[in-house]
Design an enzyme around this catalytic site. Structure first.
Site, PDB file in Angstrom:
ATOM      1  N   CYS A   1      43.522  32.650  38.100  1.00 45.69           N
ATOM      2  CA  CYS A   1      42.462  32.423  39.096  1.00 45.69           C
ATOM      3  C   CYS A   1      42.747  31.120  39.844  1.00 45.69           C
ATOM      4  O   CYS A   1      42.517  30.991  41.041  1.00 45.69           O
ATOM      5  CB  CYS A   1      41.099  32.312  38.415  1.00 45.69           C
TER       6      CYS A   1
ATOM      7  N   HIS B   1      42.300  29.430  43.539  1.00 45.25           N
ATOM      8  CA  HIS B   1      40.989  28.753  43.537  1.00 45.25           C
ATOM      9  C   HIS B   1      41.012  27.435  42.780  1.00 45.25           C
ATOM     10  O   HIS B   1      40.002  27.024  42.217  1.00 45.25           O
ATOM     11  CB  HIS B   1      39.921  29.681  42.949  1.00 45.25           C
TER      12      HIS B   1
ATOM     13  N   ARG C   1      33.137  41.022  41.547  1.00 46.34           N
ATOM     14  CA  ARG C   1      33.981  39.996  42.176  1.00 46.34           C
ATOM     15  C   ARG C   1      35.112  39.571  41.233  1.00 46.34           C
ATOM     16  O   ARG C   1      36.265  39.439  41.615  1.00 46.34           O
ATOM     17  CB  ARG C   1      33.109  38.808  42.589  1.00 46.34           C
TER      18      ARG C   1
ATOM     19  N   CYS D   1      39.208  40.160  41.595  1.00 43.60           N
ATOM     20  CA  CYS D   1      40.166  39.049  41.552  1.00 43.60           C
ATOM     21  C   CYS D   1      41.321  39.387  40.605  1.00 43.60           C
ATOM     22  O   CYS D   1      42.475  39.114  40.916  1.00 43.60           O
ATOM     23  CB  CYS D   1      39.481  37.764  41.095  1.00 43.60           C
TER      24      CYS D   1
END
Lengths: 103, 215, 269
Positions: free
Chosen positions: C178, C182, C226, C230
């Site tokens: 992730c 991010h 969501r 991802c």
């Protein structure tokens, strides 16, 4: 049966603002499903808005409008407490009418 | 260089020491310095809570040595450790047998545009995309580019098109970790995400004087 | 009497297909103008209305409503509950996000089987899932409240720690985690701006952006969705719906981005 509309109607000074959210697929007839078959057109064709017993909007709409559309109108001459009646009819003959009161 | 002669054991010890030291002084919650236990728990959660779907099989959760080192150091390995890793990744690069590294830049541009491939929703059997524009600026007419990687506009114009540069470019796409141990960039050749011919096309997009990248 | 009528907003379907291959500024300016036209109107309200009905309706093998469901503030309290999740629930001895909790009530109180809950958690524009309706109703009841996600219980802290570790775990054919997208400030994929979810300010903005109605898909997406999407883009296998890993990730983001005002379901392109 289509979802109820969400209608907001508010006085802002001497202007009445009406906002309407409609739940509708608004299918254009040009999309294809996963199997490549055309999805039949299904869209709202006409819409009316009455405020205080007067026809304020009489509109013909079509497939350029998105799914679950929102419409907004500003008008003069209405007042708080007036009844707002919104109706639509789609190309399959489905229809829906909902009401609200100007706040 | 001395780092090249370090045994895997030394690396493992160095790794353990680093994490212990960092783990001992973590007061800021936002600073992530994982202890071996934290990594173990996360790995266990991966194995327990994920299901195979489409082409995304469960063996994708089996991390390799490079991923383990990057995970243990939050992608910030010590310079010595990085050097060892980079040497290993470099040694695993397979250059094309025919010695020709330059493909077709037009095919490369199409490939760079495509973000398709290897997700569970992608149809199998379709060539994978290069995903390049997701992270990099390349051809100047494409304004929809990401910024996770550096701009590659004028990549060849700046560097030329010599055999050395071609080899570097091919190798970098094949395995970016050979140059930067925990780079964010996938190892496209190493992981077989892209074929030899596809990487050649991307090298051409970056280096061919006719490519819009170099106009 | 004089009537002047101006139609100020009709949402063109063309929006859904707007190519991103445009300059950044016109695109983002266009999205902003569009948001401005919409004002407070969000088609998520259609979900909310259906969700409220579903909440109050007797359903499931046990034929009861969800009105006695304890979302963390006591049985039947919906208002403000979302703003205090994910949280530790003593009756299950684990941390749950709101979506997991509502489903737990559906299973334990209404008697719906876990298999049925898992069958179709993510709906479509034509047929939203029941949990999308229910969740939209519940989150809307926290509109205007400050996100106050608890982190006192050891399991709430453990969930944060696990979520943080899962967030940073690189794996798969692309070596992605992730954090690859991010974990830094001011990055973009193509033109899409990426919040740095390891930092409070970005995480605040991102967290209150869910659940969201997306105009491009014409439907409400939940936070569980969501996270799912991802991992799809990370080229990893599918994280199991409502699993500890997914709830831990949501907890990590919620605690990192705690303290923002929740403005209700968001509207995204």
């Amino acid at each position: 049966m289509a979802d109820p509309m969400k209608i907001r109607a508010q006085m802002k000074g001497d202007v009445t603002e009406v906002r309407v959210l409609m739940g509708h697929a608004m299918e254009t007839g040009q999309r294809k499903d996963a199997a490549g078959k055309a999805i039949p057109a299904h869209f709202i064709q006409s819409m009316t808005v009455d405020v205080g017993g007067k026809r304020m909007v009489d509109a013909q709409i079509g497939t350029s409008i998105s799914r679950n559309p929102v419409f907004g109108f500003k008008m003069k001459g209405a007042k708080a407490g007036d009844k707002v009646v919104v109706s639509w009819v789609d190309n399959k003959g489905d229809k829906r009418t909902d009401e609200a009161t100007v706040a | 260089m001395t780092t090249y002669t370090k045994s895997p054991l030394t690396v493992a010890l160095a790794l353990g020491l680093t994490t212990v030291l960092l783990g001992g002084c973590a007061t800021d919650r936002s600073a992530y310095n994982p202890s071996p236990d934290v990594i173990k728990n996360a790995m266990a959660a991966f194995k327990r809570d994920f299901d195979a779907k489409g082409s995304a099989s469960l063996d994708r959760l089996n991390t390799d040595k490079l991923q383990d080192i990057c995970n243990a150091t939050n992608s910030k390995p010590s310079p010595d450790m990085a050097a060892v890793v980079e040497r290993e990744q470099m040694a695993a690069i397979k250059l094309p047998a025919d010695g020709n590294l330059l493909g077709d830049w037009k095919a490369g541009e199409k490939l760079a545009q495509s973000g398709r491939g290897m997700t569970w929703s992608d149809k199998t059997g379709i060539p994978n995309g290069g995903n390049c524009y997701n992270c990099h600026q390349l051809s100047p007419q494409e304004l929809s580019y990401g910024t996770i990687g550096p701009s590659l506009l004028h990549f060849g114009k700046i560097r030329g098109n010599s055999p050395e540069i071609q080899k570097y470019t091919y190798s970098k796409i094949y395995n970016a970790k050979a140059y930067n141990a925990c780079s964010a960039m996938p190892r496209f050749g190493h992981s077989s995400a892209l074929t030899e011919a596809q990487i050649k096309d991307l090298v051409a997009l970056l280096l061919d004087p006719q490519s819009p990248v170099n106009k | 009497m004089k009537f002047s009528i101006v139609a100020i907003a009709a949402l063109a379907a063309a929006w859904a297909g707007t190519a991103l291959a445009q300059a950044k500024d016109p695109t983002i300016a266009g999205i902003e103008k569009y948001r401005e036209m919409l004002g407070d109107d969000n088609p998520a309200e259609l979900y909310e209305a259906r969700g409220e009905q579903a909440w109050k309706k007797k359903a499931g093998p046990k034929n009861v409503s969800l009105e006695n469901c304890d979302l963390g503030l006591g049985p039947g309290v919906v208002k403000g509950a979302y703003a205090q999740t994910p949280r530790y629930f003593a009756d299950v001895d684990r941390v749950m996000d709101m979506e997991t909790r509502i489903n737990w009530c559906r299973m334990t109180q209404q008697g719906i089987s876990e298999a049925d809950i898992r069958k179709r958690p993510f709906g479509s524009a034509d047929k939203p899932s029941e949990i999308e309706d229910l969740l939209t109703y519940v989150v809307t009841a926290s509109k205007g409240m400050t996100m106050n996600v608890p982190s006192n219980h050891p399991k709430e802290r453990a969930a944060y720690e696990l979520g943080q570790a899962v967030f940073h775990m690189r794996a798969g054919p692309y070596d992605f985690s992730c954090a690859t997208c991010h974990g830094e400030d001011n990055l973009r994929i193509r033109l899409q701006e990426l919040p740095n979810l390891t930092k409070s300010e970005d995480a605040k903005r991102a967290y209150i952006g869910w659940p969201a109605y997306r105009v491009s898909t014409s439907r409400v997406h939940t936070m569980q969705w969501r996270i799912n999407d991802c991992f799809r883009q990370q080229r990893l296998p599918e994280p199991r719906y409502m699993s500890e890993a997914v709830n831990a990730l949501i907890t990590y983001m919620a605690q990192t981005g705690n303290g923002a005002e929740y403005k209700g379901p968001a509207l995204k392109r």
